[in-house]
Design an enzyme around this catalytic site. Structure first.
Site, PDB file in Angstrom:
ATOM      1  CB  CYS A  63      -0.928  -0.019   1.220  1.00 20.86           C
ATOM      2  SG  CYS A  63      -1.938   1.464   1.363  1.00 20.86           S
ATOM      3  CB  CYS A 121      -0.397   2.452   4.094  1.00 21.28           C
ATOM      4  SG  CYS A 121      -1.901   1.812   3.384  1.00 21.28           S
ATOM      5  CG  ASP A 122       3.426   1.108   4.315  1.00 24.03           C
ATOM      6  OD1 ASP A 122       2.988   1.599   5.371  1.00 24.03           O
ATOM      7  OD2 ASP A 122       3.260  -0.081   4.007  1.00 24.03           O
TER       8      ASP A 122
END
Ligand code: NAP
Length: 310
Positions: free
Chosen positions: A135, A138-139
């Protein structure tokens, strides 16, 4: 077999299910929630979460899910570490099974999420959160000005590569064919981005690492069989998600990819059956959007029970 009929049974303990539980419990519905095989859902495979509001310095995925579980329990949710393997929503009360145990409920919230597909190469589990991710939203932030690669040839891969190109110094887009499933517009956007380099047709064969995490990958050119090594800080797999919707199929509408189609926010075609989170969301797939939908599902389930005197 238990004779108790639950007001609401929630399936799945990611942010969607646990938020639904918190709202249903606070509405006095004494919800029961089934954790399944992965208590806490996909967030338990991430490290730091910096985009969930309320945590100035971020919070780890497992800690966020442990806190959400404790909060749900404190307000009156019964958390069961069991997996729902079968359902029959053809009559009321709705029926669910955890192995051979039959469970009855007047309403159900399906929050079973989606599982990111991975390549299945050695060490990908160990390196998840240590250089390997599924993701970018997200990261990606952790790879600012660093070198990363994205695997895949669909819209997800193009979107993730384009997103990462704004943060990272260099992005490799690795795809196993020279044809792409991605829509023309998203493919062209990625192709026109200066710091995205396309590597096709390549397959990733090895994740290289030291004690701290990923250091690079080995890829093989599928036309020439030649192997190459690339030094990398981050490796993102964007090869699609598998929504966990199989057992609900007769009672809900699914899109072409197996996601449950929600109508009027969180309703399904079966009265009393609501849906929340990634299982119904092929687009955003974020903890905060899942939590928001869990809240909606609980409120709609509460109204349903009131309207039907259940
Ligand atoms: P997808 O369209 O199924 O594409 C998956 C890609 O991963 C394919 O290129 C596939 O290669 C590759 N792949 C699959 N397994 C692989 C493996 N084991 N090794 C190497 N490569 C592998 O999935 P998606 O990109 O997640 O998209 C899913 C749906 O969501 C689509 O309808 C898409 O349009 C939609 N979506 C839309 C947006 C948007 O509009 N903003 C963003 C993301 C997704 P092959 O082509 O060779 O099979």
């Amino acid at each position: 077999m238990s004779n108790e009929i639950h007001h609401v049974a929630i399936i799945g303990t990611g942010p969607a299910g646990l938020t639904a539980a918190i709202y249903a419990a606070r509405a006095g519905l004494n919800p029961v929630i089934y954790a399944g095989l992965q208590h806490g859902g996909q967030l338990t495979t991430t490290t730091d979460i910096e985009n969930f509001p309320g945590f100035e310095n971020g919070i780890s995925g497992p800690k966020l899910m442990a806190d959400m579980t404790a909060q749900a329990e404190r307000v009156g949710t019964k958390v069961l570490y069991e997996q729902i393997t079968k359902v029959d929503f053809s009559s009321s009360p709705l029926k669910l099974w955890s192995d051979d145990k039959e469970i009855l409920a007047h309403s159900v919230v399906i929050a079973t999420g989606a599982t990111a597909k991975t390549l299945g190469i050695e060490n990908e589990d160990v390196l998840m959160g240590k250089g390997v991710s599924t993701c970018a939203t997200c990261d990606g932030f952790f790879y600012k000005n660093k070198k990363v690669a994205v695997v895949g040839g669909g819209d997800s891969a193009m979107e993730e590569a384009t997103y990462l190109a704004k943060l990272c110094s260099e992005v490799y887009l690795i795809h196993r064919r020279d044809h792409f499933r991605a829509s023309k517009i998203m493919l062209e956007r990625a192709q026109k981005t200066e710091n995205i380099k396309f590597l096709v047709p390549y397959s990733t064969t090895e994740l290289l690492h030291d004690k701290t995490g990923l250091t690079g990958i080995k890829i093989v050119n599928l036309e020439t069989d030649q192997t190459e090594t690339i030094e990398l800080d981050g490796f993102f797999m964007a090869i699609g998600h598998q929504p966990n919707s199989q057992i609900f199929e007769p009672y809900v509408d699914l899109d072409d990819h197996g996601y449950i189609i929600a109508r009027n926010h969180t309703e399904t075609k079966t009265p009393g059956v609501f849906v929340a989170g990634d299982i119904a969301d092929p687009v955003f797939k974020q903890a905060i959007t899942a939590a928001g939908m869990g809240c909606q599902a609980a409120i709609q389930a509460t109204k349903y029970l009131e309207n039907n005197n259940l």
